[in-house]
Each structure stands twice: as C-alpha cells, then as structure tokens.
Design a protein around this motif. Sequence first.
Motif, PDB file in Angstrom:
ATOM      1  N   ARG A   3     -11.011   1.945  -9.152  1.00 56.30           N
ATOM      2  CA  ARG A   3     -10.159   3.000  -9.695  1.00 56.30           C
ATOM      3  C   ARG A   3     -10.682   4.321  -9.148  1.00 56.30           C
ATOM      4  N   GLN A   4      -9.870   4.994  -8.352  1.00 51.54           N
ATOM      5  CA  GLN A   4     -10.293   6.225  -7.701  1.00 51.54           C
ATOM      6  C   GLN A   4      -9.600   7.464  -8.262  1.00 51.54           C
ATOM      7  N   ARG A   5      -8.262   7.408  -8.399  1.00 48.16           N
ATOM      8  CA  ARG A   5      -7.538   8.636  -8.734  1.00 48.16           C
ATOM      9  C   ARG A   5      -6.430   8.425  -9.763  1.00 48.16           C
ATOM     10  N   ARG A   6      -6.392   7.285 -10.428  1.00 46.29           N
ATOM     11  CA  ARG A   6      -5.327   7.035 -11.400  1.00 46.29           C
ATOM     12  C   ARG A   6      -5.547   7.935 -12.623  1.00 46.29           C
ATOM     13  N   PRO A   7      -4.555   8.725 -13.030  1.00 53.60           N
ATOM     14  CA  PRO A   7      -4.773   9.733 -14.075  1.00 53.60           C
ATOM     15  C   PRO A   7      -4.713   9.214 -15.511  1.00 53.60           C
ATOM     16  N   THR A   8      -4.021   8.096 -15.766  1.00 54.69           N
ATOM     17  CA  THR A   8      -3.924   7.570 -17.129  1.00 54.69           C
ATOM     18  C   THR A   8      -4.166   6.068 -17.097  1.00 54.69           C
ATOM     19  N   GLY A   9      -4.261   5.464 -18.276  1.00 57.13           N
ATOM     20  CA  GLY A   9      -4.363   4.021 -18.369  1.00 57.13           C
ATOM     21  C   GLY A   9      -5.754   3.482 -18.110  1.00 57.13           C
ATOM     22  N   ASP A  10      -5.824   2.147 -17.905  1.00 54.24           N
ATOM     23  CA  ASP A  10      -7.111   1.465 -17.739  1.00 54.24           C
ATOM     24  C   ASP A  10      -7.128   0.560 -16.512  1.00 54.24           C
ATOM     25  N   GLN A  11      -6.268   0.825 -15.536  1.00 55.73           N
ATOM     26  CA  GLN A  11      -6.106  -0.061 -14.390  1.00 55.73           C
ATOM     27  C   GLN A  11      -6.844   0.450 -13.157  1.00 55.73           C
ATOM     28  N   TYR A  12      -6.914  -0.423 -12.162  1.00 56.17           N
ATOM     29  CA  TYR A  12      -7.371  -0.047 -10.825  1.00 56.17           C
ATOM     30  C   TYR A  12      -6.215   0.620 -10.071  1.00 56.17           C
ATOM     31  N   ASP A  13      -6.558   1.274  -8.960  1.00 55.08           N
ATOM     32  CA  ASP A  13      -5.491   1.752  -8.076  1.00 55.08           C
ATOM     33  C   ASP A  13      -5.606   1.172  -6.670  1.00 55.08           C
ATOM     34  N   ASN A  14      -6.496   0.189  -6.467  1.00 57.86           N
ATOM     35  CA  ASN A  14      -6.546  -0.520  -5.189  1.00 57.86           C
ATOM     36  C   ASN A  14      -7.187  -1.892  -5.372  1.00 57.86           C
ATOM     37  N   ASN A  64       0.856  -1.180   0.000  1.00 64.33           N
ATOM     38  CA  ASN A  64       0.000   0.000   0.000  1.00 64.33           C
ATOM     39  C   ASN A  64       0.896   1.234   0.000  1.00 64.33           C
ATOM     40  N   GLY A  65       0.945   1.908  -1.143  1.00 58.45           N
ATOM     41  CA  GLY A  65       1.812   3.063  -1.289  1.00 58.45           C
ATOM     42  C   GLY A  65       1.145   4.164  -2.079  1.00 58.45           C
ATOM     43  N   GLY A  66       1.941   5.120  -2.494  1.00 58.29           N
ATOM     44  CA  GLY A  66       1.421   6.264  -3.220  1.00 58.29           C
ATOM     45  C   GLY A  66       1.314   6.010  -4.714  1.00 58.29           C
ATOM     46  N   GLN A  67       0.822   7.023  -5.388  1.00 54.62           N
ATOM     47  CA  GLN A  67       0.646   6.952  -6.841  1.00 54.62           C
ATOM     48  C   GLN A  67       1.985   6.734  -7.527  1.00 54.62           C
ATOM     49  N   LEU A  68       1.988   5.847  -8.505  1.00 58.13           N
ATOM     50  CA  LEU A  68       3.191   5.604  -9.281  1.00 58.13           C
ATOM     51  C   LEU A  68       3.304   6.668 -10.376  1.00 58.13           C
ATOM     52  N   TRP A  69       4.417   6.683 -11.065  1.00 60.81           N
ATOM     53  CA  TRP A  69       4.631   7.662 -12.127  1.00 60.81           C
ATOM     54  C   TRP A  69       3.671   7.419 -13.295  1.00 60.81           C
ATOM     55  N   TYR A  70       3.477   8.446 -14.101  1.00 58.57           N
ATOM     56  CA  TYR A  70       2.666   8.302 -15.307  1.00 58.57           C
ATOM     57  C   TYR A  70       3.141   9.308 -16.346  1.00 58.57           C
ATOM     58  N   ARG A  71       2.753   9.079 -17.597  1.00 58.80           N
ATOM     59  CA  ARG A  71       3.105   9.968 -18.702  1.00 58.80           C
ATOM     60  C   ARG A  71       1.835  10.353 -19.445  1.00 58.80           C
ATOM     61  N   ASN A  72       1.587  11.632 -19.576  1.00 61.65           N
ATOM     62  CA  ASN A  72       0.500  12.088 -20.433  1.00 61.65           C
ATOM     63  C   ASN A  72       0.929  11.978 -21.896  1.00 61.65           C
ATOM     64  N   SER A  73      -0.045  11.767 -22.766  1.00 63.88           N
ATOM     65  CA  SER A  73       0.252  11.636 -24.185  1.00 63.88           C
ATOM     66  C   SER A  73       0.763  12.960 -24.756  1.00 63.88           C
ATOM     67  N   LYS A  74       1.588  12.854 -25.796  1.00 61.86           N
ATOM     68  CA  LYS A  74       2.082  14.030 -26.508  1.00 61.86           C
ATOM     69  C   LYS A  74       1.646  13.949 -27.970  1.00 61.86           C
ATOM     70  N   PRO A  75       1.444  15.086 -28.609  1.00 63.73           N
ATOM     71  CA  PRO A  75       0.969  15.068 -30.005  1.00 63.73           C
ATOM     72  C   PRO A  75       1.864  14.269 -30.940  1.00 63.73           C
ATOM     73  N   GLU A  76       3.165  14.273 -30.678  1.00 61.27           N
ATOM     74  CA  GLU A  76       4.093  13.586 -31.581  1.00 61.27           C
ATOM     75  C   GLU A  76       4.180  12.081 -31.313  1.00 61.27           C
ATOM     76  N   TRP A  77       3.522  11.602 -30.257  1.00 60.87           N
ATOM     77  CA  TRP A  77       3.559  10.178 -29.937  1.00 60.87           C
ATOM     78  C   TRP A  77       2.387   9.447 -30.580  1.00 60.87           C
ATOM     79  N   SER A  78       2.650   8.284 -31.136  1.00 65.31           N
ATOM     80  CA  SER A  78       1.570   7.415 -31.596  1.00 65.31           C
ATOM     81  C   SER A  78       0.905   6.774 -30.382  1.00 65.31           C
ATOM     82  N   GLU A  79      -0.186   6.089 -30.638  1.00 70.38           N
ATOM     83  CA  GLU A  79      -0.892   5.392 -29.566  1.00 70.38           C
ATOM     84  C   GLU A  79       0.010   4.368 -28.884  1.00 70.38           C
TER      85      GLU A  79
END
Length: 451
Positions: free
Chosen positions: A292-303, A230-245
């Motif tokens: 899933r309560q507060r995860r900012p990206t992706g499709d996963q749960y956070d607890n 049980n820990g804090g939020q892990l890192w994440y990356r927001n998408s950028k226009p130059e990145w493909s899916e």
Amino acid sequence: MSDYNFSRRRFLAGAATVGAAGAMGIGTLSSCSGGGSSASAEYDWMPREYKYPPLLDEVPAGTVLKAGIVGCGGRGTGAALNFLEAGGSTVQVTALADVFKDRLDSCAERIKNETGQEVPAENCFIGFDAYEKVLDSGVDVVILATPPKFRPQQFEAAVKARKHVFMEKPIAVDPVGIRQVLAAAKMADAAGLKVVTGTQRRHQHKYLNVYKQLSNNTIGKLTTAEVYWNGGQLWYRNSKPEWSEMEWMIRDWVNWCWLSGDHIVEQHVHNIDVANWFFGKHPIKALGFGSRQRRPTGDQYDNFAVRYELEDGRQILSTCRQINGCTNAVNEVMHGTKGKAFTAQGGTAKITDLDGNDLFSYEDHATSPYVQEHKDLITCIRQDIPFNEAEETANSVMTAIMGRVSAYTGKEVTWEEMMNSDMKLGPDTFIMGDIGFMESASVPVPGTLEG
C-alpha cells in the motif's frame, strides 16, 4: 472484525465443515463450459468443447421480461440501462433496491430520463433486506450490483425465488462466499435458471474469436499467460460527520477488503478470468506480493504481483496497480510454442508468430460487450438455452482471492487450502450504524502472521 488471520492452521481449520459444497468447487467443469480442465497434467493445448453465448444482434421476440435492480450505484444503474438497451421495448425495470435513498432516486431518475420508463414508487425499497422485497415484487430477472460482499447471500436468495440472474463480478470476497455461490449455482442449474456474471469479455466477439484461434492451435501449445490491470487510483469517499461507520464504508466500498475483496479481486479478476478461460483450468497455487503506497482511504493494497502455477507447471503472471502517474496496461498476453495472442477490451486483438509476423487480427463488433451480455441472457431465457456462468466465475474469483491472501501473508497459498478455508470477511450482521470495525481494521503486513 476484518479477518486477516491467514495462517496455515486457519486455512485448514474449516476443512471438516466444508462438505459437499467445498468439494464441488475443486473442479473447473462448468455448466457454461462443456470441457473444463482435465485431471491429466499433460503439457498441451487441445481444442475443447466450449458453450459459446448466443451473440445475437437482436434478442428474439417474447413476453416482456421484468427486472429488479439490487444495488443502484454506478454499476447497478449502468447494468439497468444496458439491460434496457439490450431488450428494447420487450423488457422493463420494475423494481429497485438500495441501502441509500439518494442512490436509488438517482438510478430511477436516470432510467426515466434515458429510456422513458418509470419505476413505480411502491416498488422502490430501502434497507439491507430490500433485495428480498424486489424478489417478491413479480420480477423475472434480478440484477445484483451491490458491493460484492453481499453477492453470495443475494444470489442464493434469487435462485431460491426462481429468478434468472445477472450478477456483477466479483461474486464473492472470501472462500465462505465462494462456496455459497457454488452451491447456489448447482441449484440454479437444477431449476433451469440462466445466470450471467458480468465477465463481459466472454461475450465480446474479439475475445471469442481469439479463443477459437487458440482452439485451432494457431499458436501451438499454450505455455504462459501474462495478465495486467495496471491503472490509476480509483475513486474514494472521505468520511462525513453525519455518516455512521457502516455508511461511510459502503459509500467508499471499493477501498475496503471486506466489501470489495481488494482490487485484485474486484477489478483484476477480469484479466485473471481470461487466462483461466483460455487455459481451460484454474491454477493450483499462488505466490505473490503487494503493498500500500498511496491509497487514501480503506484497508487495501494498491499494487499486487502474483505468480500462479497450474497443475502441469505452466504459469500465469499477474500484476495489478491503482496508482496515478505510472505506466498503465490493461490487457492479456497468451504465449504459445508457435506464437502469441494479444487481447484487451479496447483496440485490436491480434495473434503473431514468434518472429512478430501477424497471423490474425480482429477489430471487434459494434455492440458493446456490456450490452451483449444482457442480450445473451435475454436470448437464453426466451429460447430456454442452458447458460450459467456462476461456477466458472467463482473459480476465477477464487484464483484472485488466492493471490490476495498470498500477497497479504507473504506465503505460498494452494487452491486446496483456500477451498477448505473458513475465512469470512466482515461483520456477521449488517446495521446502518457504528459497528466497531475501525477499532481492529489494519493493513496486512506480509511475514508477520503466524504460519
């Protein structure tokens, strides 16, 4: 694209095609463990034979071992540096592979700056097939540290190329991948290859000394385990226009289930593995929940919270969370009829009686377990000591997958169902472009899937 159709019918749909590879995964006997689980459902703890890693402070002398790194992100770079620290002047990193040039260049630069070794430019490869070029470059050892979705295919290729392997956990994200790893593990044994899997607690003096105490019946019969990450939020990356899916998802891989397995698999498997190890067997069913309560990206749960049950009715109680601002705990507690054992990667391990009186404590060894696991791999290679952790780790990863599926569906899930499942997450082919994943990606909602 992302397979969340976890109905009971789907679990059983692949049973006819599983064959021997599926059957070999049902047991918990491992080439790294001489004991494993008994078919008996006796409610007891008995001392079992266990193949301990060498745990030498210095690796034995030998010819220079050349390693190739597949996956040059944070963990791959860290593992490369751990390997070089473990072997000193008797090992080299001679090849690198990644799908992103910036990650490969960063890894090469850190290796050069921190160790003085320079990876030849002609041995630096980019692309989804770059791992094949590393295997053909003359290395003795391959370090697999890409997102775990790619691990089964790369492990199988490494074994077929007769390379010793260090592969980071988790070693798969779905049952199809688990069975591929189990089959490759058998091939590795037959070829005399050594395999270490990034479950560094099994190479940590503190944990091994607690295990010895449990084997000596210090806390009596084991009854229950509690395991936590049980820990804090892990890192994440927001998408950028130059990145493909595809580029975005791989750069943000810890937030996508098909790439990471969700954090119960990617991270919490460390603690689950300790419980399986100390019990000497894996659970046969799981009932869990999550959200899933507060995860900012992706499709996963956070607890997640999961109750696992062993064949004799004993239980493992598991919780994991990646949410900021909450009480944290990353540890394990083993309950016995005469006491309790408390373990965590940091701090002091201890054993108490039922009244809380200290019976045993261990401060731990000076060597980092992240370095020790590489020392053990090098030692086993040079002294030709049989050592292969792949099957035990596959069982622990499958335990975590079983908990994830139960939480996603809201249904009890059994080991047999998972071992017979044809669930395979993610695309069938990998291209660095738009793959249509986002059109169907969604967060699982328990109780809404057919059963």
